[in-house]
Write an enzyme that holds these catalytic residues in place. Structure first.
Site, PDB file in Angstrom:
ATOM      1  N   ARG A 211       0.849  -1.182   0.000  1.00 41.77           N
ATOM      2  CA  ARG A 211       0.000   0.000   0.000  1.00 41.77           C
ATOM      3  C   ARG A 211       0.887   1.235   0.000  1.00 41.77           C
ATOM      4  O   ARG A 211       1.981   1.214   0.558  1.00 41.77           O
ATOM      5  CB  ARG A 211      -0.895   0.043   1.242  1.00 41.77           C
ATOM      6  CG  ARG A 211      -1.704  -1.205   1.527  1.00 41.77           C
ATOM      7  CD  ARG A 211      -2.551  -0.981   2.776  1.00 41.77           C
ATOM      8  NE  ARG A 211      -3.236  -2.180   3.211  1.00 41.77           N
ATOM      9  CZ  ARG A 211      -3.029  -2.791   4.384  1.00 41.77           C
ATOM     10  NH1 ARG A 211      -2.147  -2.286   5.241  1.00 41.77           N
ATOM     11  NH2 ARG A 211      -3.694  -3.874   4.705  1.00 41.77           N
ATOM     12  N   CYS A 212       0.395   2.328  -0.557  1.00 40.84           N
ATOM     13  CA  CYS A 212       1.152   3.581  -0.434  1.00 40.84           C
ATOM     14  C   CYS A 212       1.193   4.040   1.011  1.00 40.84           C
ATOM     15  O   CYS A 212       2.072   4.803   1.403  1.00 40.84           O
ATOM     16  CB  CYS A 212       0.557   4.659  -1.336  1.00 40.84           C
ATOM     17  SG  CYS A 212      -1.190   4.981  -1.039  1.00 40.84           S
TER      18      CYS A 212
END
Length: 503
Positions: free
Chosen positions: A276-277
């Site tokens: 995930r960012c």
């Protein structure tokens, strides 16, 4: 595009990362000319779409939400099969589309402007929100349906047309999402999907910007590519909406609930296999609880289940072979002064199993916790897109904030403490666009602004009412009904006070 399928120049195979030999979709990839053509199609369609009253466009958004809700399980299973995201997370991702639609269906009746008092009599001032025109949206595949909805839903609601370039390795999920949007009654050409590689997309975007058929660029992806997209948009006097990477810090204060902190670190560090960012980058833990936290964190990681994403697991495989290759490079950043406290590293195989799980040929990797990370290390400074988390220590909160800001990213952050003073001091000092207190670095809600600063973005925000400023332009209007020319700042009545008055 324009409601019709077109043939691509080359074929890309999207495979199941849990079983890489299984092809989920074959998609034709377009060239730069086809991308630019889709933008011209969108420009033609946008004129009529903008004439549809905003409350009616809101009803279309409502229909999209109901269609996604009715197809939630099928779409989630497709996401799981195509990118290896655990089914429970995939279902939550689909739910985020519904939440986004639920929020924005009402915004069709709330695209408010203002009535503003004039400085002169017999004159009214107004402001209006106008659609920007055509939005070119380029998204990553780690959230193949939720993140695109953050762009598509508000852009369409505001009266724009969209050309969407999804990640090739999530092509089947993107196609399914497009079909759901199209079934809502969107006119042909208002939403166009173009599959292309990065080079052809960039070249096509450059053509479209030169032709004037793109008026807003939205990009979710790496900081490196985001810089190039931002530079390209800037040359055409546009400000791109950039949602980029992160090196998200988690600060553990000495008064923290360590069990809760470990739970948050495990989910944000290794959920979605760390892809995930907003995934946890570095745990910055107070020296007084460092040893205890690391021991608990390592024990929790060892007990976490990695495996078939269709089952109840913390994480499945990496998204695609190219991400696995890149992650292998990140593992080489582990240095002699580091201590891997989580056991095995690398790909899970028969020769390198995780308990009784041998990886079954999928792109599965051991979760890695690296203690002893220093502020000058690549592991501390750079985003590592995968299941690896660094740990370092601090002695004062000011030092923790300085360490948290040092990498230069500014997307998400977290602090675990039971002292409100610590929480608010951290919030004031951290550069991140999002702050969690006693929660993980991951997790967004559809009605809050999402976005980062520094290497994580250019300050633009997605989600909630804040994203409306990305997809509309303010227009000012003055209406003088006095019957004479009244000149601003010149023909203004003056009331003279007696400034010498004293009591």
């Amino acid at each position: 595009m324009g409601g019709k399928d077109t043939t691509g120049e080359s074929v890309y195979e999207s495979t199941n990362p849990a079983r890489p030999g299984e092809v989920v979709a074959r998609v034709g990839l377009a060239d730069a000319a086809a991308f630019a053509a889709a933008c011209r199609t969108a420009k033609e369609a946008q004129r009529e779409w903008a004439k549809v009253p905003a409350p009616v466009r809101g009803r279309v958004i409502a229909s999209i939400g109901r269609l996604v809700e009715a197809n939630a399980e099928s779409l989630a299973r497709l996401v799981t099969r195509e990118i290896g995201k655990p089914y429970a997370e995939a279902l939550g991702e689909v739910r985020e589309i519904v939440d986004t639609c639920d929020f924005f269906l009402g915004e069709g009746r709330r695209l408010y402007g203002q009535t503003v008092p004039s400085e002169m009599p017999d004159k009214n001032l107004f402001t209006f929100r106008n659609p920007v025109g055509v939005a070119a949206v380029i998204t990553a595949g780690n959230f193949p349906v939720a993140v695109p909805s953050w762009y598509l839903v508000p852009a369409l609601l505001c009266g724009n047309a969209v050309v969407w370039k999804p990640a090739e390795y999530a092509a089947a999920s993107a196609e399914a999402m497009y079909r759901l949007f199209a079934a809502s009654g969107l006119p042909d050409g208002v939403l166009n999907v173009v599959f292309a590689d990065g080079a052809q997309t960039f070249a096509g975007l450059e053509l479209a910007l030169e032709e004037g058929s793109v008026h807003k660029v939205g990009f979710t992806g790496s900081s490196e590519v985001g810089r190039k997209v931002g530079e390209l948009a800037g040359r055409h006097l546009q400000s791109a909406c950039l949602e980029l990477g992160g090196k998200n810090p988690m600060v553990i204060m000495p008064d923290a609930d360590l069990d809760l902190a470990v739970e948050g670190a495990l989910f944000s560090g290794f959920g979605t296999a760390g892809q995930r960012c907003t995934s946890l980058g570095t745990v910055i833990v107070h020296e007084s609880v460092h040893e205890e936290f690391v021991e608990r964190f390592a024990r929790a990681a060892a007990a976490a289940r990695i495996g078939d994403p269709e089952q109840d697991v913390l994480a499945g495989p990496l998204l695609d072979q190219k991400f696995a290759d890149r992650y292998e490079e990140y593992l080489t950043w582990i240095q002699p002064h580091h201590e891997v406290v989580s056991g095995s590293t690398g790909r899970i195989t028969e020769d390198n199993p995780r308990g009784d799980f041998d990886g079954d040929g999928g792109l599965y990797y051991h979760p890695v916790i690296v203690d002893g990370v220093r502020p000058g290390d690549r592991l501390f400074l750079e985003e590592t897109f995968g299941p690896i988390v660094g740990v370092t220590t601090f002695s004062t909160l000011d030092e923790a904030v300085e360490l948290a800001n040092r990498p230069g990213y500014g997307l998400s952050s977290s602090i675990y403490t039971t002292n409100p003073k610590h929480a608010f001091r951290f919030r004031e000092g951290i550069s991140a666009g999002m702050v969690s207190v006693n929660n993980s670095t991951s997790g967004a809600e559809a009605h809050l602004p999402f976005g980062g600063n520094g290497k994580s973005g250019n300050g633009s925000r997605q989600s909630g009412m804040w994203v409306l400023d990305q997809f509309t332009r303010w227009q000012a209007m003055n209406w003088d009904f006095s019957g004479r020319l009244q000149k601003a700042q010149m023909d203004v009545a003056e009331i003279v006070p007696d400034l010498e008055f004293r009591i």
